[in-house]
Design a protein around this motif. Structure first.
Motif, PDB file in Angstrom:
ATOM      1  N   VAL A 191      46.004  73.525  14.431  1.00  0.00           N
ATOM      2  CA  VAL A 191      47.073  73.800  13.615  1.00  0.00           C
ATOM      3  C   VAL A 191      48.014  75.126  13.994  1.00  0.00           C
ATOM      4  CG1 VAL A 191      47.609  74.628  11.015  1.00  0.00           C
ATOM      5  CG2 VAL A 191      45.504  73.244  11.565  1.00  0.00           C
ATOM      6  N   GLY A 192      49.179  74.825  13.954  1.00  0.00           N
ATOM      7  CA  GLY A 192      50.119  75.958  14.587  1.00  0.00           C
ATOM      8  C   GLY A 192      50.376  75.734  16.176  1.00  0.00           C
ATOM      9  N   GLY A 193      49.427  74.902  16.542  1.00  0.00           N
ATOM     10  CA  GLY A 193      49.826  74.735  18.185  1.00  0.00           C
ATOM     11  C   GLY A 193      50.824  73.476  18.544  1.00  0.00           C
ATOM     12  N   VAL A 248      62.635  84.341  15.865  1.00  0.00           N
ATOM     13  CA  VAL A 248      61.643  83.416  15.786  1.00  0.00           C
ATOM     14  C   VAL A 248      60.827  83.102  17.131  1.00  0.00           C
ATOM     15  CG1 VAL A 248      60.734  81.105  15.364  1.00  0.00           C
ATOM     16  CG2 VAL A 248      62.663  82.115  14.065  1.00  0.00           C
ATOM     17  N   GLY A 249      59.399  83.296  17.245  1.00  0.00           N
ATOM     18  CA  GLY A 249      58.749  83.208  18.633  1.00  0.00           C
ATOM     19  C   GLY A 249      58.657  84.552  19.347  1.00  0.00           C
ATOM     20  N   SER A 250      57.352  84.755  19.611  1.00  0.00           N
ATOM     21  CA  SER A 250      57.097  86.127  20.332  1.00  0.00           C
ATOM     22  C   SER A 250      57.626  86.303  21.613  1.00  0.00           C
ATOM     23  CB  SER A 250      55.263  86.060  20.495  1.00  0.00           C
ATOM     24  OG  SER A 250      54.874  86.090  19.169  1.00  0.00           O
ATOM     25  N   THR A 251      57.872  85.153  22.452  1.00  0.00           N
ATOM     26  CA  THR A 251      58.419  85.414  23.663  1.00  0.00           C
ATOM     27  C   THR A 251      59.838  85.665  23.572  1.00  0.00           C
ATOM     28  OG1 THR A 251      58.707  83.019  24.078  1.00  0.00           O
ATOM     29  CG2 THR A 251      56.795  83.920  24.970  1.00  0.00           C
ATOM     30  N   ASN A 252      60.641  85.233  22.630  1.00  0.00           N
ATOM     31  CA  ASN A 252      61.753  85.586  22.380  1.00  0.00           C
ATOM     32  C   ASN A 252      62.059  86.955  22.169  1.00  0.00           C
ATOM     33  OD1 ASN A 252      62.908  82.887  22.782  1.00  0.00           O
ATOM     34  ND2 ASN A 252      62.274  82.343  20.633  1.00  0.00           N
ATOM     35  N   PHE A 259      53.643  83.120  18.177  1.00  0.00           N
ATOM     36  CA  PHE A 259      53.962  82.803  19.410  1.00  0.00           C
ATOM     37  C   PHE A 259      54.732  81.398  19.252  1.00  0.00           C
ATOM     38  CE2 PHE A 259      52.971  80.267  23.320  1.00  0.00           C
ATOM     39  CZ  PHE A 259      53.579  81.102  24.334  1.00  0.00           C
ATOM     40  N   ASN A 260      54.370  80.552  18.574  1.00  0.00           N
ATOM     41  CA  ASN A 260      54.891  79.165  18.452  1.00  0.00           C
ATOM     42  C   ASN A 260      55.871  79.292  17.259  1.00  0.00           C
ATOM     43  OD1 ASN A 260      53.702  78.074  20.781  1.00  0.00           O
ATOM     44  ND2 ASN A 260      51.692  77.627  19.203  1.00  0.00           N
ATOM     45  N   GLY A 261      56.181  80.140  16.801  1.00  0.00           N
ATOM     46  CA  GLY A 261      56.907  80.121  15.290  1.00  0.00           C
ATOM     47  C   GLY A 261      56.380  79.466  14.059  1.00  0.00           C
ATOM     48  N   THR A 262      55.089  79.174  14.398  1.00  0.00           N
ATOM     49  CA  THR A 262      54.334  78.409  13.126  1.00  0.00           C
ATOM     50  C   THR A 262      53.266  79.272  12.371  1.00  0.00           C
ATOM     51  OG1 THR A 262      52.664  77.923  14.785  1.00  0.00           O
ATOM     52  CG2 THR A 262      54.661  76.142  14.571  1.00  0.00           C
ATOM     53  N   ASP A 263      53.097  80.580  12.740  1.00  0.00           N
ATOM     54  CA  ASP A 263      52.444  81.468  11.596  1.00  0.00           C
ATOM     55  C   ASP A 263      53.052  81.732  10.441  1.00  0.00           C
ATOM     56  OD1 ASP A 263      50.610  81.013  13.694  1.00  0.00           O
ATOM     57  OD2 ASP A 263      50.969  82.952  14.620  1.00  0.00           O
ATOM     58  N   PRO A 264      52.398  81.908   9.393  1.00  0.00           N
ATOM     59  CA  PRO A 264      53.101  82.261   7.892  1.00  0.00           C
ATOM     60  C   PRO A 264      53.213  83.816   8.179  1.00  0.00           C
ATOM     61  CG  PRO A 264      50.766  81.662   7.627  1.00  0.00           C
ATOM     62  CD  PRO A 264      50.886  81.412   9.296  1.00  0.00           C
ATOM     63  N   ALA A 265      53.813  84.393   9.007  1.00  0.00           N
ATOM     64  CA  ALA A 265      53.962  85.687   9.187  1.00  0.00           C
ATOM     65  C   ALA A 265      55.232  86.406   9.636  1.00  0.00           C
ATOM     66  CB  ALA A 265      52.731  86.594   9.850  1.00  0.00           C
ATOM     67  N   GLY A 269      61.498  71.485  20.711  1.00  0.00           N
ATOM     68  CA  GLY A 269      61.282  70.164  19.944  1.00  0.00           C
ATOM     69  C   GLY A 269      61.999  70.761  18.454  1.00  0.00           C
ATOM     70  N   ASN A 270      61.438  69.944  17.533  1.00  0.00           N
ATOM     71  CA  ASN A 270      61.973  70.084  16.057  1.00  0.00           C
ATOM     72  C   ASN A 270      61.136  70.911  15.190  1.00  0.00           C
ATOM     73  OD1 ASN A 270      59.547  68.356  16.174  1.00  0.00           O
ATOM     74  ND2 ASN A 270      60.357  67.019  14.662  1.00  0.00           N
ATOM     75  N   TRP A 271      61.030  72.357  15.621  1.00  0.00           N
ATOM     76  CA  TRP A 271      60.385  73.205  14.967  1.00  0.00           C
ATOM     77  C   TRP A 271      60.661  73.448  13.582  1.00  0.00           C
ATOM     78  CZ3 TRP A 271      61.791  78.037  13.193  1.00  0.00           C
ATOM     79  CH2 TRP A 271      63.244  78.259  13.512  1.00  0.00           C
ATOM     80  N   ARG A 272      61.803  73.213  13.149  1.00  0.00           N
ATOM     81  CA  ARG A 272      62.409  73.216  11.717  1.00  0.00           C
ATOM     82  C   ARG A 272      61.303  72.150  10.933  1.00  0.00           C
ATOM     83  NH1 ARG A 272      66.451  76.551  11.157  1.00  0.00           N
ATOM     84  NH2 ARG A 272      67.714  77.367  13.066  1.00  0.00           N
ATOM     85  N   SER A 273      60.966  71.098  11.392  1.00  0.00           N
ATOM     86  CA  SER A 273      60.469  70.164  10.585  1.00  0.00           C
ATOM     87  C   SER A 273      58.855  69.965  11.103  1.00  0.00           C
ATOM     88  CB  SER A 273      61.311  68.776  10.649  1.00  0.00           C
ATOM     89  OG  SER A 273      61.041  68.323  12.169  1.00  0.00           O
ATOM     90  N   GLU A 274      58.487  71.145  11.798  1.00  0.00           N
ATOM     91  CA  GLU A 274      57.051  71.046  12.313  1.00  0.00           C
ATOM     92  C   GLU A 274      56.089  70.624  11.206  1.00  0.00           C
ATOM     93  OE1 GLU A 274      54.425  70.371  14.333  1.00  0.00           O
ATOM     94  OE2 GLU A 274      55.793  71.355  15.622  1.00  0.00           O
ATOM     95  N   THR A 275      55.264  69.840  11.086  1.00  0.00           N
ATOM     96  CA  THR A 275      54.203  69.639  10.293  1.00  0.00           C
ATOM     97  C   THR A 275      52.968  70.416  10.506  1.00  0.00           C
ATOM     98  OG1 THR A 275      53.245  67.520  11.251  1.00  0.00           O
ATOM     99  CG2 THR A 275      55.147  67.394   9.456  1.00  0.00           C
ATOM    100  N   SER A 276      52.662  70.735  11.663  1.00  0.00           N
ATOM    101  CA  SER A 276      51.673  71.518  12.058  1.00  0.00           C
ATOM    102  C   SER A 276      51.710  73.083  12.160  1.00  0.00           C
ATOM    103  CB  SER A 276      51.051  71.047  13.542  1.00  0.00           C
ATOM    104  OG  SER A 276      50.050  72.144  13.974  1.00  0.00           O
TER     105      SER A 276
END
Length: 617
Positions: free
Chosen positions: A281-283, A523-527, A545-551, A576-583
């Motif tokens: 989840v989030g990967g 958005v994103g840790s490497t950015n 890191f992936n922009g998928t954590d709720p923080a 990819g389509n991080w705006r519509s990411e379901t994970s």
């Protein structure tokens, strides 16, 4: 093949023993010096290397809370997606020598040299100095090792601690050994867990099997000491998890890589079972799409690790056959079970894992490959007058040389002559090895030298080329001119590539930096890392890191903006389509949408920036 015969002690004159000892020490010194040159020479060529970790080191070197938790920034918004043991050593180096690429990368180079040294002493105890020297050279010249021991990913510390743990297992198996050796095994494995979580446990089945089968102690004693090692492992790795879980969440950063601010979730999910199943989840899942037995030989991982992998398996099998009738406590067989189990279990897991698995992870196989080849070759060479042993040894050389020619052909424009030289030398050496039992000692020695040269020329050249090339990003690669991790972003960077802002943007972000907790958010840790390293001020990594954590959440971000805690928001393109990411969480996408709808976009040096202190009227 013949079984191992009991060794008969032959008195050695004191002068001869001294000369042998001097030669051994000289050979070890050359090995370590050569390793040091390979890993330390022009170390800062890669700049910040993995900017994601370098930014965390920058933060940890300036703030003790950030150091303890492995925060991405000194204002402690969110941590990196690993436990921070590897960062602690880099933090200490930067506190001692100041912040620059050399001080960030130095610990990993020293860890590599130490790993080669510990592998040498471990193999020497089981198979003698010749086997140990070969094992150490193989580790040092493995391209994945030349990459990782000059880079700032946590794999370097992981490998060192696992080699230390394997050495302690060997000591624990010896007659009259102290119970504290198994405790030391647990401590090494526990801190390896704090370097890279559950990957550290892949070697534990081999550690346990070698000790239970071969240790020179009654079964009851073995079982109790194994329990002691497990307790030491739990304590040395678990204390940190307990500390983080009990620490009030309001006074520490969010645990990056988790969806519920939990380091237990991070350890068991994103960095645990999710790496096996792909259900992270989030990967981002496994992007190699090459699951199967051929993965380690394939286009992604082959040049990192495969050079001596078949040789290691041949030598492991031959060694186990040769020691099949040895006493239960035979040190050589114990070492084969130990290093061979490490090799087989890790190779199988890497081959069939469905989650995130990058090619450089294969550095974890390098010590086991070196040990199996060193021990097996030494045993076969001593019995080369037996045609079966000579055939196995010749086959090992031939397979290794042919595989090296194939791997070198994957970048055919680089040193094209080397393929032909390796192939011809390997074939010639294999023929000589086949009849080496009937050759004069001096000629046989020349044949052995030719065989070793043919087998190590390919990976050695690739390792040197790797060390001579700069490497950056989250997914570095081995070989000449292949050091960059490849990003998917534009303007604002991407998830695998740290952006380097132009002076105009750096100046904008740095202005009035002391007036804000975070000079910017993106958005994103490497950015975020690129802007933080350029300005020296905290930059918030929205979504981790992936922009998928709720923080942070959208509401938390809005409150921070209202309180004038964040100056700018920098647009970033994620993979990819991080705006519509379901994970994972959509909070980062919602934050970006909210910023775009409430603040004015201003292009600065090719990057879109929003001033969060100036909303639309």
């Amino acid at each position: 093949m013949t079984a191992v015969l009991p060794e008969v002690a032959v008195p050695v004159p004191a002068s001869t023993a001294r000369r042998i000892a001097v030669r051994e020490r000289a050979a070890l010194a050359v090995l370590l010096a050569g390793t040091a040159v390979l890993y330390l020479w022009n170390l800062s060529i890669s700049g910040w290397a993995n900017g994601f970790y370098s930014a965390a080191v920058q933060a940890g070197a300036s703030d003790w809370t950030a150091m303890l938790f492995g925060s991405s920034d000194a204002a402690n918004a969110i941590t990196v997606d690993k436990t921070p043991a590897a960062l602690w050593l880099m933090d200490i180096s930067v506190r001692l020598f100041g912040l620059h690429p050399w001080s960030v990368l130095l610990p990993q180079a020293l860890e590599g040299i130490a790993a080669v040294g510990f592998l040498y002493v471990a193999v020497r105890r089981a198979a003698g100095p010749g086997a140990a020297l070969l094992a150490g050279a193989i580790l040092a010249l493995t391209p994945a090792a030349a990459l990782i021991f000059r880079f700032n990913n946590p794999d370097a510390l992981l490998v060192l601690l696992l080699v230390v743990g394997a050495y302690c297992v060997q000591r624990a198996c010896e007659p009259g050994s102290s119970r504290w050796w198994m405790v030391a095994v647990g401590v090494a494995a526990g801190f390896a867990f704090l370097a890279k979580m559950l990957q550290a446990f892949l070697v534990l089945p081999a550690f346990a099997a070698a000790y239970l089968i071969c240790a020179a102690a009654p079964l009851r004693t073995r079982l109790w000491r194994l329990v002691g090692g497990i307790v030491a492992l739990v304590l040395s790795g678990g204390w940190y998890l307990l500390l983080v879980e009990l620490w009030p969440s309001a006074s520490r950063p969010y645990i990056g890589g988790s969806q519920h601010d939990s380091i237990i979730e991070l350890a068991l999910g994103y960095n645990g079972l999710g790496r096996l199943t792909g259900d992270e989840v989030g990967g981002l899942g496994n992007m190699n799409h090459d699951v199967g037995w051929g993965r380690l030989l394939g286009s992604q991982m082959g040049t990192h690790i495969a050079w001596l992998l078949p040789a290691a398996l041949i030598c492991l099998g031959a060694g186990l056959v040769l020691t099949r009738r040895a006493p239960r406590t035979d040190a050589t067989r114990a070492a084969l079970i130990l290093w061979g189990g490490w090799l087989v279990v890790t190779a199988v897991v890497f081959s069939y894992a469905n989650g995130i698995l990058h090619p450089y992870y294969t550095v974890a196989l390098a010590p086991a490959i070196g040990a199996c080849v060193g021990i097996g070759v030494s045993m076969l060479w001593q019995r080369r007058s037996d045609l079966r042993c000579a055939t196995a040894l010749a086959g090992t050389v031939l397979v290794t040389a042919v595989l090296a020619a194939v791997l070198l052909g994957r970048q055919a424009e680089w040193m094209p002559w080397l393929r032909a030289v390796v192939a011809v030398a390997g074939i010639g050496a294999a023929v000589l090895i086949l009849v080496s039992g009937r050759l004069p000692r001096a000629v046989a020695g020349v044949a052995a030298a030719l065989a070793v040269t043919a087998c190590l020329a390919g990976p050695g050249a690739y390792a040197v080329a790797t060390a001579a090339s700069p490497h950056s990003g989250a997914i570095p690669s081995v070989g000449p001119g292949r050091g960059f991790g490849g990003g998917f972003g534009a303007g604002g960077g991407g998830p695998f590539d740290t952006p380097t802002p132009k002076p105009a943007l750096t100046a904008l972000l740095s202005a009035h930096a002391d007036d804000y907790t975070w000079v910017a958010a993106t958005v994103g840790s490497t950015n975020a890392a690129g802007y933080q390293l350029a300005t020296g001020a905290p930059v918030m990594a929205v979504g981790g890191f992936n922009g998928t954590d709720p923080a942070p959440t959208l509401q938390e971000f809005q409150k921070l903006v209202s309180d004038k805690k964040i100056h700018y928001f920098i647009h970033a393109v994620m993979m990819g389509n991080w705006r519509s990411e379901t994970s994972g969480s959509r909070e980062a996408a919602d934050i970006a949408s909210w910023v775009q709808s409430h603040f004015t976009a201003v292009p600065v040096a090719g990057v879109t920036v929003y001033d969060l202190t100036a909303p639309h009227s």
